[in-house]
Design a protein around this motif. Structure first.
Motif, PDB file in Angstrom:
ATOM      1  N   LYS A  71      32.645  50.899  42.176  1.00 44.53           N
ATOM      2  CA  LYS A  71      33.455  51.674  41.229  1.00 44.53           C
ATOM      3  C   LYS A  71      34.872  51.862  41.755  1.00 44.53           C
ATOM      4  N   ARG A  72      34.981  52.178  43.055  1.00 47.93           N
ATOM      5  CA  ARG A  72      36.293  52.370  43.661  1.00 47.93           C
ATOM      6  C   ARG A  72      37.118  51.092  43.541  1.00 47.93           C
ATOM      7  N   LYS A  73      36.487  49.959  43.833  1.00 49.29           N
ATOM      8  CA  LYS A  73      37.182  48.673  43.762  1.00 49.29           C
ATOM      9  C   LYS A  73      37.580  48.363  42.325  1.00 49.29           C
ATOM     10  N   ALA A  74      36.703  48.633  41.374  1.00 43.28           N
ATOM     11  CA  ALA A  74      37.016  48.380  39.962  1.00 43.28           C
ATOM     12  C   ALA A  74      38.189  49.248  39.516  1.00 43.28           C
ATOM     13  N   ASN A  75      38.194  50.518  39.939  1.00 42.05           N
ATOM     14  CA  ASN A  75      39.309  51.402  39.592  1.00 42.05           C
ATOM     15  C   ASN A  75      40.607  50.926  40.221  1.00 42.05           C
ATOM     16  N   GLU A  76      40.519  50.490  41.459  1.00 44.87           N
ATOM     17  CA  GLU A  76      41.703  49.972  42.147  1.00 44.87           C
ATOM     18  C   GLU A  76      42.232  48.723  41.443  1.00 44.87           C
ATOM     19  N   ASP A  77      41.337  47.822  41.060  1.00 47.60           N
ATOM     20  CA  ASP A  77      41.740  46.612  40.338  1.00 47.60           C
ATOM     21  C   ASP A  77      42.373  46.960  38.991  1.00 47.60           C
ATOM     22  N   ALA A  78      41.819  47.964  38.311  1.00 47.48           N
ATOM     23  CA  ALA A  78      42.362  48.377  37.017  1.00 47.48           C
ATOM     24  C   ALA A  78      43.761  48.962  37.193  1.00 47.48           C
ATOM     25  N   ARG A  79      43.952  49.771  38.235  1.00 55.08           N
ATOM     26  CA  ARG A  79      45.292  50.329  38.493  1.00 55.08           C
ATOM     27  C   ARG A  79      46.290  49.232  38.799  1.00 55.08           C
ATOM     28  N   ARG A  80      45.885  48.244  39.576  1.00 50.78           N
ATOM     29  CA  ARG A  80      46.772  47.120  39.885  1.00 50.78           C
ATOM     30  C   ARG A  80      47.144  46.365  38.615  1.00 50.78           C
ATOM     31  N   SER A  81      46.157  46.166  37.753  1.00 51.40           N
ATOM     32  CA  SER A  81      46.402  45.442  36.512  1.00 51.40           C
ATOM     33  C   SER A  81      47.390  46.194  35.630  1.00 51.40           C
ATOM     34  N   VAL A  82      47.221  47.510  35.514  1.00 51.51           N
ATOM     35  CA  VAL A  82      48.128  48.335  34.717  1.00 51.51           C
ATOM     36  C   VAL A  82      49.509  48.322  35.336  1.00 51.51           C
ATOM     37  N   SER A  83      49.567  48.436  36.650  1.00 52.69           N
ATOM     38  CA  SER A  83      50.849  48.429  37.357  1.00 52.69           C
ATOM     39  C   SER A  83      51.568  47.098  37.155  1.00 52.69           C
ATOM     40  N   LYS A  84      50.825  46.003  37.217  1.00 46.24           N
ATOM     41  CA  LYS A  84      51.408  44.677  37.033  1.00 46.24           C
ATOM     42  C   LYS A  84      51.944  44.531  35.608  1.00 46.24           C
ATOM     43  N   LYS A  85      51.183  44.991  34.618  1.00 47.28           N
ATOM     44  CA  LYS A  85      51.634  44.908  33.225  1.00 47.28           C
ATOM     45  C   LYS A  85      52.893  45.748  33.021  1.00 47.28           C
ATOM     46  N   THR A  86      52.917  46.912  33.652  1.00 42.96           N
ATOM     47  CA  THR A  86      54.087  47.786  33.539  1.00 42.96           C
ATOM     48  C   THR A  86      55.307  47.102  34.136  1.00 42.96           C
ATOM     49  N   GLU A  87      55.154  46.481  35.280  1.00 48.43           N
ATOM     50  CA  GLU A  87      56.260  45.758  35.914  1.00 48.43           C
ATOM     51  C   GLU A  87      56.720  44.601  35.029  1.00 48.43           C
TER      52      GLU A  87
END
Length: 95
Positions: A71-87
């Motif tokens: 779950k922690r890894k999935a949340n981390e991956d989701a945050r990275r994905s959102v951060s990448k889209k924002t960038e």
């Protein structure tokens, strides 16, 4: 095979021996030798029950820990994905 399953199999074998000993008495009282064997088997079954309980607890905790890590890894991956889209959105709006 999980350790708890191996222990359960050992316990089943002990219980089979206890059943055979009981049936061999044919409804009569146990001899001294039979009582001794029964006590030995009973103690072994009790020890196995305790070991099974401990192993099952450890196995459940390992599964819980693995699930939490996933779950922690999935949340981390989701945050990275959102951060990448924002960038990417920032870059595309700059032009």
């Amino acid at each position: 095979m999980k350790k708890s399953d191996e222990l359960r199999q050992q316990r089943a074998e002990v219980l089979e021996q206890m059943t055979a000993l009981h049936r061999s008495a044919g409804g009569n009282d146990f001899t001294e030798e039979m009582n001794s064997k029964w006590d030995e088997l009973s103690k072994r079954a009790e020890d196995l029950n305790k070991s099974i309980e401990r192993e099952a607890f450890i196995e459940a905790e390992e599964v819980r820990k693995a699930n939490e890590e996933a779950k922690r890894k999935a949340n981390e991956d989701a945050r990275r994905s959102v951060s990448k889209k924002t960038e990417e959105e920032k870059v595309s709006t700059e032009f």
